[in-house]
Design a protein around this motif. Sequence first.
Motif, short mmCIF file in Angstrom:
data_model
loop_
_atom_site.label_atom_id
_atom_site.label_comp_id
_atom_site.label_asym_id
_atom_site.label_seq_id
_atom_site.Cartn_x
_atom_site.Cartn_y
_atom_site.Cartn_z
N PRO A 100 0.81 -1.23 0.00
CA PRO A 100 0.00 0.00 0.00
C PRO A 100 0.84 1.28 0.00
CG PRO A 100 -0.90 -1.59 1.54
CD PRO A 100 0.39 -2.17 1.07
N ASP A 101 1.98 1.23 0.70
CA ASP A 101 2.79 2.45 0.74
C ASP A 101 3.50 2.72 -0.58
OD1 ASP A 101 4.28 0.14 1.12
OD2 ASP A 101 5.90 1.22 2.13
N LYS A 102 3.54 1.70 -1.49
CA LYS A 102 4.17 1.87 -2.82
C LYS A 102 3.14 2.12 -3.93
CE LYS A 102 8.45 0.96 -1.53
NZ LYS A 102 9.55 1.93 -1.68
N MET A 103 1.87 2.05 -3.57
CA MET A 103 0.81 2.18 -4.57
C MET A 103 0.88 3.52 -5.31
SD MET A 103 -1.64 0.36 -5.82
CE MET A 103 -2.07 -0.82 -4.54
N GLN A 104 1.12 4.60 -4.59
CA GLN A 104 1.16 5.91 -5.23
C GLN A 104 2.35 6.01 -6.19
OE1 GLN A 104 1.30 9.16 -2.45
NE2 GLN A 104 1.11 10.74 -4.04
N ASP A 105 3.47 5.41 -5.79
CA ASP A 105 4.65 5.43 -6.66
C ASP A 105 4.39 4.67 -7.96
OD1 ASP A 105 7.47 5.84 -7.31
OD2 ASP A 105 7.68 3.69 -6.92
N PHE A 106 3.75 3.50 -7.84
CA PHE A 106 3.46 2.71 -9.04
C PHE A 106 2.44 3.42 -9.93
CE2 PHE A 106 5.99 -0.46 -7.23
CZ PHE A 106 6.12 -1.54 -8.09
N SER A 107 1.46 4.07 -9.32
CA SER A 107 0.47 4.82 -10.10
C SER A 107 1.13 5.96 -10.85
CB SER A 107 -0.62 5.38 -9.16
OG SER A 107 -1.30 4.33 -8.51
N GLY A 108 2.11 6.61 -10.19
CA GLY A 108 2.84 7.70 -10.84
C GLY A 108 3.63 7.21 -12.04
N ARG A 109 4.22 5.98 -11.87
CA ARG A 109 4.98 5.42 -12.99
C ARG A 109 4.06 5.12 -14.19
NH1 ARG A 109 9.05 1.03 -10.08
NH2 ARG A 109 10.09 2.53 -8.66
N ILE A 110 2.88 4.56 -13.87
CA ILE A 110 1.92 4.27 -14.94
C ILE A 110 1.49 5.57 -15.63
CG2 ILE A 110 -0.42 3.47 -15.42
CD1 ILE A 110 -0.02 1.35 -13.27
N PHE A 111 1.25 6.60 -14.83
CA PHE A 111 0.85 7.89 -15.42
C PHE A 111 1.97 8.46 -16.28
CE2 PHE A 111 0.92 12.54 -15.19
CZ PHE A 111 -0.30 12.83 -15.76
N HIS A 112 3.21 8.37 -15.77
CA HIS A 112 4.35 8.90 -16.53
C HIS A 112 4.51 8.17 -17.87
CE1 HIS A 112 8.35 10.51 -17.32
NE2 HIS A 112 8.77 9.25 -17.52
N GLU A 113 4.40 6.84 -17.84
CA GLU A 113 4.55 6.06 -19.08
C GLU A 113 3.39 6.32 -20.04
OE1 GLU A 113 7.07 4.43 -20.08
OE2 GLU A 113 8.24 4.50 -18.23
N SER A 114 2.18 6.46 -19.54
CA SER A 114 1.04 6.75 -20.41
C SER A 114 1.15 8.13 -21.04
CB SER A 114 -0.27 6.62 -19.62
OG SER A 114 -0.32 7.59 -18.58
N GLU A 115 1.68 9.07 -20.24
CA GLU A 115 1.88 10.42 -20.79
C GLU A 115 2.94 10.39 -21.89
OE1 GLU A 115 3.70 13.34 -18.20
OE2 GLU A 115 2.28 14.86 -18.91
N ARG A 116 3.99 9.63 -21.63
CA ARG A 116 5.03 9.48 -22.66
C ARG A 116 4.46 8.83 -23.92
NH1 ARG A 116 9.88 5.17 -22.42
NH2 ARG A 116 10.92 5.75 -24.36
N LEU A 117 3.61 7.79 -23.72
CA LEU A 117 2.99 7.12 -24.86
C LEU A 117 2.08 8.08 -25.63
CD1 LEU A 117 2.52 4.45 -26.37
CD2 LEU A 117 0.65 3.98 -24.78
N SER A 118 1.34 8.90 -24.92
CA SER A 118 0.44 9.87 -25.55
C SER A 118 1.23 10.88 -26.37
CB SER A 118 -0.40 10.57 -24.49
OG SER A 118 -1.22 11.57 -25.07
N ASN A 119 2.34 11.38 -25.79
CA ASN A 119 3.19 12.34 -26.52
C ASN A 119 3.79 11.71 -27.77
OD1 ASN A 119 2.68 14.32 -24.62
ND2 ASN A 119 4.50 13.82 -23.39
N LEU A 120 4.19 10.46 -27.65
CA LEU A 120 4.78 9.77 -28.79
C LEU A 120 3.78 9.62 -29.93
CD1 LEU A 120 7.17 8.22 -30.00
CD2 LEU A 120 6.32 6.15 -28.87
#
Length: 447
Positions: A258-278
Amino acid sequence: MKHKIFSHTSLLIILSVILTFLAAGTVMYNRYDIYMKQGVRDEAAYIKTGLEEDGDVFLSDRVGDATSSRITLLGKDGQVLFDSIENPEEMENHSNRPEFIEAEKQGSGEMVRYSDTLSKQTFYYAVKLKDDQVLRVARTTDSLLVTMLTSFLLLGGLVCVILVIELFLVQKQTRKLIEPINRIDLEHPLEHVCYEELRPLLFRLDQQNRQIQKQLEDLKNAESARKEFTANVSHELKTPLMSISGYAELMMNGMVPPDKMQDFSGRIFHESERLSNLVADIIQLSRLDEKNGETMFEQVDIGELGEDVINNLQNRAVKKKINLEYTGGPAQMQGVRHVLYEMFYNITDNAIRYTPDGGDVKVFVGKLNGKPYFRVEDNGIGIPESEQQRIFERFYRVDKSHSRETGGTGLGLSIVKHGAVLHHAKILLDSEPGKGTKMEILFDQTK
């Protein structure tokens, strides 16, 4: 070609023969006519002398059948006294004949009369004697038309002989003319120019060969670039998708604390944003390549666009403690607003990405020598000279080891290059590793 040469040559030869024949026949006929008339005059003078010395007996005793000319002796009143062909008593009075009237007045007279029925002409020559009688000598000949017609058989035979000879010569000459043309090397047409008249055509053929060869090379390069681009797109899309899939699978299976959930969500958001920009950059490049996108030119103030770019990138610069400085002012030009914005944004964004924390990025928008001008300078990592020609290639990155950290798609400068082509602009690059980079765009417009 052989048929055309033969037909054209035949026409010229036939016309030449006919015109030459007509001209020569006319000249010869006229000369013969002159000699004939002079002969009649001389004959009349001879008979006149005989009549004046021997009297009428001269006509019956000495002339008789000695001449083919028609001899007529007329009295003062035009009565026929003697005629070498017909009975004088049966002939009408000749006082109304033009040659008789002229001889009575001037001492001699002549006249040519045509017979349409017989297609002949008769030359009459009359001369006045000492006793006021009139001697007339006449000679009949064929008309010019009949003379020509009687020679047409000879002319036809001559034309046939000439055409046979011409056919042989044309075939022989045509073979000689065509043979060098058939030997022309179509791949290297200018190496042996058989006829100077063909040089412009062979020059055009050589140009087309070169153009076709270049197009074949371009097609090969384009195919190679397409395959490389497809492979790069596949790789670039697969990387963030695999990251998103991996993080999501861990979260789904409850393997993330649970304490890593926010970090993993941020990584997913970062990768999706990168995918969207690409994906957005790929679409933008496709539009620029095909020129099917929104390419409506309008009046644009690039100074205003520069300010928008600075405002949108200011937060990113602040996070890296980079001093983002803007100078310049209004500069109007004709362009595609969103493409110009993408160009300025990508160049400035690259400068921020590849400048270490605490560095400087300076942006200038205005005019240079009266032309719209954009410049970005930084004191970042710089670009090696060996790679400066490749940075505008798709998915090419100078710092490959930190490409994931910088977050770029690798398509930004490729969009800049295509935008520059669209706006007839020049891109100038000055960079040195460890000292920074200066990139300039000079638009070829004076308004």
